[in-house]
Design an enzyme around this catalytic site. Structure first.
Site, PDB file in Angstrom:
ATOM      1  N   PRO A 188      -8.581  11.895 -12.816  1.00  0.00           N
ATOM      2  CG  PRO A 188      -9.665  14.140 -12.699  1.00  0.00           C
ATOM      3  CD  PRO A 188      -8.491  13.291 -13.349  1.00  0.00           C
TER       4      PRO A 188
ATOM      5  N   GLY B 115      -8.013   5.559 -12.714  1.00  0.00           N
ATOM      6  CA  GLY B 115      -7.348   5.498 -11.547  1.00  0.00           C
ATOM      7  C   GLY B 115      -6.632   3.955 -11.835  1.00  0.00           C
ATOM      8  CB  SER B 116      -7.241   0.538 -11.024  1.00  0.00           C
ATOM      9  OG  SER B 116      -7.370   0.712  -9.442  1.00  0.00           O
TER      10      SER B 116
ATOM     11  N   GLY C  75      -9.935   4.106  26.176  1.00  0.00           N
ATOM     12  CA  GLY C  75     -10.631   5.353  25.864  1.00  0.00           C
ATOM     13  C   GLY C  75      -9.546   6.177  25.660  1.00  0.00           C
TER      14      GLY C  75
ATOM     15  CD  GLU D 217       2.680   3.372  -5.360  1.00  0.00           C
ATOM     16  OE1 GLU D 217       2.215   3.071  -6.485  1.00  0.00           O
ATOM     17  OE2 GLU D 217       3.361   4.256  -5.194  1.00  0.00           O
TER      18      GLU D 217
ATOM     19  CB  THR E 222      -7.611  -0.653  -4.262  1.00  0.00           C
ATOM     20  OG1 THR E 222      -8.090  -1.379  -5.342  1.00  0.00           O
ATOM     21  CG2 THR E 222      -7.959   0.819  -4.549  1.00  0.00           C
TER      22      THR E 222
END
Length: 382
Positions: free
Chosen positions: A130, A133-134, A341, A364, A366
């Site tokens: 949490p 991340g990177s 559409g 993997e 950003t």
């Protein structure tokens, strides 16, 4: 229409033909309904194991095909064009097997790898948290050595196959020494104290389960540590480079599927007495889409060929991931535009391709991280 491929030999051509047939018969007909109902296709991975697809990168002694990355990436692309959830799952499984395959002992590989590659065990890769991340060096999940065991506590986030995997490759902190204090462990999916949270409700890839995974006093035999203590981050980065290539291949497959959908529609849709593909504005849009897909495929194969030859490929993997996923986002968006559409409805798969492409710009690492990797490599260049 099948992608136009230049393959190394007839054996490889037969392999890709087999994969394409499996995609046509088993994957494509089920994808839309499974994604609509958020159904994870566990049996598909057993099928891929039986067909030898899960084991393609590995040596024959472990039941593998020992195929080149140049070939395995094109297999991923074919699967991605049929069902992105399965391609991402295959990528995740390979990443989960990678540390054991490359850095495990002979005894560890002999014990676990054959069942992993045969489809009996499905893997999950536990790196992100949490609050990490990177920045993988800031991991907080801890594995404390107690005699001949490690006791693991912590939370992992954004885990593909979280809560349903048969095994987890876990990166956990074994010392306070920053990025040098992280180690790698192989955790059985039924370990007491391991649990998956409620799956994330996602924009796309809804057939793929993504959740947090909690470790509460999970006891692991020391024999489940892969390599020495402190070797986790190098293994993670190594797996990420390969994973980026697989995500790039998946993105190329989605882009190819979107292009095929758009071309098919433009051939059949008539306005002013002729197919809309005959109008220059439409033809030019489709031509740009085709050029983008071909360019994405080329960057993937360039990086893969470098890897196959034992050359450095981290920068090329970042380029491939950046180019292919950005291309997939553009091509799928343009495909919706070509259909007009109806492209915005679920009557055609274009809107699903567009939703699936978006997350590949995030997985993997950003695409901003990919630019950072590329930029740093340029700064270091002589």
């Amino acid at each position: 229409m099948p992608a136009d491929r230049l393959l190394p030999d007839s054996t490889t051509e037969d392999l890709l033909a087999m994969v394409r047939d499996v995609c046509r018969r088993e994957l494509a007909p089920r994808a839309a309904a499974a994604e609509a109902n958020s159904e994870f296709p566990r049996e598909i991975f057993r099928l891929l194991g039986k067909q030898g697809i899960l084991s393609l990168p590995y040596e024959e002694e472990y039941g593998g095909g020992a195929v080149l990355d140049e070939v395995s990436l094109q297999v991923v692309e074919e699967i991605g064009s049929a069902w992105a959830t399965v391609a991402v799952g295959l990528t995740t499984h390979w990443a989960s097997c990678h540390p054991l395959w490359k850095h495990g002992t002979d005894a560890q590989r002999g014990r676990w790898l054959p069942e992993m590659t045969g489809g009996g065990l499905l893997g999950a890769y536990c790196l992100s948290e949490p609050e990490a991340g990177s920045d993988a060096g800031s991991l907080r999940t801890r594995a404390v050595r107690v005699g001949e065991e490690y006791v693991v506590n912590g939370m992992k986030a954004w885990i593909t196959h979280g809560g349903i995997a048969d095994f987890y490759v876990l990166m956990a902190r074994t010392s306070a020494d920053g990025s040098h204090g992280v180690s790698c462990f192989l955790v059985p999916g039924d370990a007491p104290g391991l649990s998956g949270a409620t799956p994330e409700s996602k924009m796309g890839l809804t057939g793929s389960r993504t959740s947090q995974v909690r470790f509460e006093n999970v006891h692991l035999d020391a024999g489940r540590r892969i390599d020495k203590e402190g070797r986790g981050i190098p293994m993670a980065l190594e797996a990420l480079d390969t994973g980026r290539l697989c995500i790039a291949a998946t993105a190329t497959g989605i882009a190819q599927a979107a292009l095929d959908c758009a071309v098919g529609y433009a051939r059949e849709r008539h306005q002013f007495g002729r197919p809309v593909i005959d109008f220059q504005g439409m033809a030019f849009l489709l031509a740009d889409m085709e050029a983008g897909v071909a360019g994405a495929r080329a960057t993937c194969l360039d990086a893969a060929r470098r890897k196959d030859r034992g050359l450095p490929f981290s920068k090329q993997a970042a380029i491939a991931k950046l180019v292919a996923t950005d291309t997939a986002m553009k091509v799928t968006t343009d495909a919706v535009q070509v259909l007009g559409g109806v492209g915005y409805t679920k009557e055609f798969p274009a809107e699903r391709y567009m939703r699936e492409a978006k997350v590949l710009q995030i997985l993997e690492g950003t695409n901003q991280i990919q630019r950072l990797v590329i930029g740093r490599s340029l700064a270091k260049a002589a």
